[in-house]
Design an enzyme around this catalytic site. Structure first.
Site, PDB file in Angstrom:
ATOM      1  N   GLN A 158     -11.001  -2.476  36.721  1.00  0.00           N
ATOM      2  CA  GLN A 158      -9.942  -1.503  36.996  1.00  0.00           C
ATOM      3  C   GLN A 158      -9.606  -0.709  35.730  1.00  0.00           C
ATOM      4  O   GLN A 158      -9.302   0.474  35.784  1.00  0.00           O
ATOM      5  CB  GLN A 158      -8.707  -2.238  37.520  1.00  0.00           C
ATOM      6  CG  GLN A 158      -7.662  -1.347  38.137  1.00  0.00           C
ATOM      7  CD  GLN A 158      -6.654  -2.115  38.998  1.00  0.00           C
ATOM      8  OE1 GLN A 158      -6.604  -1.912  40.202  1.00  0.00           O
ATOM      9  NE2 GLN A 158      -5.861  -2.965  38.397  1.00  0.00           N
ATOM     10  N   VAL A 194     -11.980   2.490  35.180  1.00  0.00           N
ATOM     11  CA  VAL A 194     -11.635   3.752  35.863  1.00  0.00           C
ATOM     12  C   VAL A 194     -10.334   4.316  35.311  1.00  0.00           C
ATOM     13  O   VAL A 194     -10.148   5.531  35.252  1.00  0.00           O
ATOM     14  CB  VAL A 194     -11.568   3.608  37.403  1.00  0.00           C
ATOM     15  CG1 VAL A 194     -12.955   3.556  37.985  1.00  0.00           C
ATOM     16  CG2 VAL A 194     -10.752   2.421  37.834  1.00  0.00           C
ATOM     17  N   GLU A 195      -9.441   3.441  34.865  1.00  0.00           N
ATOM     18  CA  GLU A 195      -8.203   3.907  34.224  1.00  0.00           C
ATOM     19  C   GLU A 195      -8.540   4.741  32.986  1.00  0.00           C
ATOM     20  O   GLU A 195      -7.985   5.818  32.775  1.00  0.00           O
ATOM     21  CB  GLU A 195      -7.352   2.696  33.823  1.00  0.00           C
ATOM     22  CG  GLU A 195      -6.256   3.028  32.825  1.00  0.00           C
ATOM     23  CD  GLU A 195      -5.303   1.856  32.547  1.00  0.00           C
ATOM     24  OE1 GLU A 195      -5.321   0.888  33.317  1.00  0.00           O
ATOM     25  OE2 GLU A 195      -4.559   1.929  31.567  1.00  0.00           O
ATOM     26  N   ARG A 196      -9.461   4.241  32.194  1.00  0.00           N
ATOM     27  CA  ARG A 196      -9.826   4.960  30.960  1.00  0.00           C
ATOM     28  C   ARG A 196     -10.548   6.260  31.278  1.00  0.00           C
ATOM     29  O   ARG A 196     -10.367   7.268  30.583  1.00  0.00           O
ATOM     30  CB  ARG A 196     -10.694   4.048  30.081  1.00  0.00           C
ATOM     31  CG  ARG A 196      -9.879   2.941  29.453  1.00  0.00           C
ATOM     32  CD  ARG A 196     -10.689   1.808  28.877  1.00  0.00           C
ATOM     33  NE  ARG A 196      -9.771   0.713  28.559  1.00  0.00           N
ATOM     34  CZ  ARG A 196     -10.123  -0.559  28.489  1.00  0.00           C
ATOM     35  NH1 ARG A 196     -11.377  -0.928  28.697  1.00  0.00           N
ATOM     36  NH2 ARG A 196      -9.230  -1.480  28.197  1.00  0.00           N
TER      37      ARG A 196
END
Lengths: 253, 381
Positions: B238, B241-243
């Protein structure tokens, strides 16, 4: 209610326009955008169509390009588009444009035609009235509000210098709308994705019964002269008198 | 990058939305230290801007990843960083695990309303004593019948005050280190949950960042996302994709900052000529813009790899280091070239300077990114 909306694809106003060196016509890039003022007409049409379970057909005359501008309006929710794209129409004057649009609208059938007051690139501001005349229907212009009357007639508030007049007509009728008549909706993601699969009929002059005749040519184009430097009035307490004198000199007061 | 006509059309719509519906309110939101996230997310959901890549059955749009790239890029152009961050949390930080690993019932209860804009989500990983060192978290969830009983605290949580539910990472067994953690959906109306403090920050003023405490907070065991004990691994995925979201949005923020600075320097006359006539200034801006461009295309390579189903951990890590550092540099030069007025609160440069500083810390600090990279590339002993 069958509603036809006149829309126009124009070169992106955010980019500099280019003129063809020989014909002096605006070079139409493949990527064109929907004339921003047309979004108001499309929104009015969509609201009326939703209220009457009607349909909205976009009608346009311009080089098709990649149809990006037309799809902007289809993404808002219009059902289909008819675009007259014919090389012989390059540089058409407003009457020829009106004949083409009226021919396309007649071909589709209509109860109501909606147009903006004028296009952002041409600014002639007379095409909608010419279309109405050619279609032999009344024209209600400068609507800042459009609604359906109880008997199915179209009632508008016509913007005037002093306020507005309420004007009404039975259908079929043509209405021109001002910017600000409604707040145009944003296309939804789904609308954007569906736009490409909506029908777009591309027609030629013959399909709409028009034989283009060139009635205008552009002889030369000159750049706007650079503005001359202004005069700075130092305010020593009597600056206003100097400004009044200057305004009197140029006869504006 | 193979952006299609639909991507570009979506970009125009998002850009107009940011210009008309977001930017006019930013000053007020920054002053209030809060944004009306439910209202904003609801209006975005109506336009299909939330859950772009998620299953339409759970409120998603079934779009490809490039639409997410476009969304992040256009929110990166906004007049502050806080909403882009809050949105990133909603669509790409707190919800990917739930979408990928959650049961249909859990997704229907929490993911669907989040993607409709009816619920605001937050991601609760960081603790007062465990930031980038995720393995050191101490918040525990103990089984009691068919419930988890949660005790502990979470720190620096974005959307904390307004969140309707959290994607919580907690220890669910005594297994040390990376094992024994689980992701659990915690509704914020659960008994024992409390927002202890709304935190004051250097920047991102409109974002409601908070300290959360859990005191015998009870939630059903069925709120577990995916496999019990696999929480760390799920959270690491997770984080990637946050980065990526952060990296995409930083690029456009930097592009805009450099353009705005050039516009100012073009009309700012010093010693009888516009400042932008100075070669020193021109070259510095051009060089920074070139670096931003390199990052942009590195991001696009990352996006392509992601769409091809490849592991993008290395891409996202490298881009995150660069986005954080380059953002600091760009913000600093933009402020510097504005001179005194650039230091004034009335000028955009101050907020940009403050907001951008977070990128080298949030979502994994530069140092954590370098640690990940050193391991990935074999530079360790």
């Amino acid at each position: 209610m069958r509603i036809a909306v006149c829309v126009k694809q124009i070169p992106d106003p955010a980019t500099p326009y280019e003129l063809d060196p020989d014909s002096h016509y605006v070079v139409r890039p493949n990527d064109q955008v929907l004339d921003d003022t047309d979004r108001y007409g499309v929104e009015v049409a969509l609201q009326l169509a939703e209220a009457t379970e009607g349909s909205v057909t976009l009608v346009s005359m311009s080089p098709s390009g990649n149809l990006q501008g037309i799809r902007q309006a289809l993404a808002m929710g219009a059902d289909k588009a008819v675009i007259v794209d014919d090389e012989s129409l390059r540089g058409s004057d407003s009457l020829t444009t009106a004949k083409v649009l009226a021919g396309a609208i007649q071909r589709e059938g209509f109860d109501l035609v909606i147009a903006g007051t004028e296009s952002t690139d041409g600014y002639t501001g007379v095409v909608p009235q010419q279309v109405a005349e050619l279609l032999d229907v009344p024209s209600l212009s400068f609507a800042k509000k459009v609604e359906l009357a109880e008997d199915g007639a179209v009632r508008i508030e016509r913007q005037t210098a002093a306020g507005y007049d309420v004007v009404q007509s039975a259908v079929p009728v043509l209405v021109t709308v001002t910017s600000g008549v409604v707040e145009p909706r944003y296309p939804t993601f789904k609308g954007i994705m569906q736009a490409k699969s909506k029908p777009v009929d591309t027609l030629g002059c013959g399909d709409v019964g028009v034989s283009p005749t060139t009635t205008q040519t552009i002889q030369a184009v000159e750049p706007v002269p650079a503005r001359e430097a202004g005069e700075i009035v130092e305010d020593d307490g009597e600056g206003y008198a100097k400004i009044v004198a200057m305004l009197e000199q140029v006869k504006v007061i | 990058m193979p952006f299609t006509e639909e991507h570009e059309h979506f970009r125009r719509v998002v850009r107009e939305f940011v210009d008309k519906e977001i930017n006019p309110h930013v000053d007020a939101w920054e002053a209030a230290g809060m944004m009306p996230l439910h209202d904003i997310f609801r209006s975005m959901a109506e336009l299909g801007m939330l859950g772009l890549e998620y299953d339409p059955e759970y409120g998603g749009q079934g779009a490809d990843h490039l639409f997410t790239v476009v969304l992040a890029e256009e929110f990166g152009r906004a007049d502050h960083g806080a909403l882009g961050m809050a949105l990133g949390v909603q669509v790409d930080m707190a919800t990917p695990s739930l979408h990928q690993f959650g049961t249909p019932e859990l997704k229907a209860e929490y993911l669907t309303p989040a993607m409709r804009g009816d619920m605001v989500a937050a991601i609760a990983v960081t603790e007062p004593d465990a930031g980038s060192d995720v393995a050191a978290i101490r918040t525990r969830a103990e089984r009691d019948g068919d419930e988890w009983v949660i005790n502990g605290s979470k720190m620096y949580i974005t959307n904390a005050v307004q969140a309707d539910w959290l994607c919580l990472l907690a220890r669910t067994s005594d297994e040390p280190g990376y094992g024994g953690m689980s992701q659990i959906v915690v509704p914020t109306d659960a008994p024992g949950f409390e927002v202890s403090q709304k935190l004051e920050k250097l920047g991102m003023h409109a974002s409601d960042t908070g300290l959360l405490t859990f005191t015998d907070c009870r939630v059903p065991l069925t709120n577990t996302i995916g496999h019990e004990g696999a929480g760390f691994q799920q959270q690491m995925a997770q984080f990637v994709v946050e980065r990526m979201w952060a990296n995409y949005s930083q690029v456009t923020g930097m592009e805009r900052a450099l353009r705005r600075t050039a516009d100012y320097l073009r009309q700012r006359v010093v010693f009888g000529k516009p400042l932008l006539k100075n070669h020193y200034v021109q070259y510095k801006l051009a060089e920074l813009a070139a670096e931003v461009d390199l990052l942009k295309h590195y991001n696009y390579a990352c996006a392509e790899a992601y769409m091809a189903g490849q592991d993008t951990t290395r891409f996202a890590t490298i881009a995150k280091i660069k986005a954080g550092r380059l953002g600091r540099e760009v913000a600093d030069w933009c402020l510097q070239f504005h001179g005194g007025i650039g230091y004034m609160e009335e000028t955009w440069t101050t907020r940009y300077f403050r907001d951008t500083r977070l990128v080298s810390i949030g979502g994994g600090s530069d140092e954590t990114m370098l640690q990940v990279l050193a391991r990935l590339d074999g530079y360790f002993a």
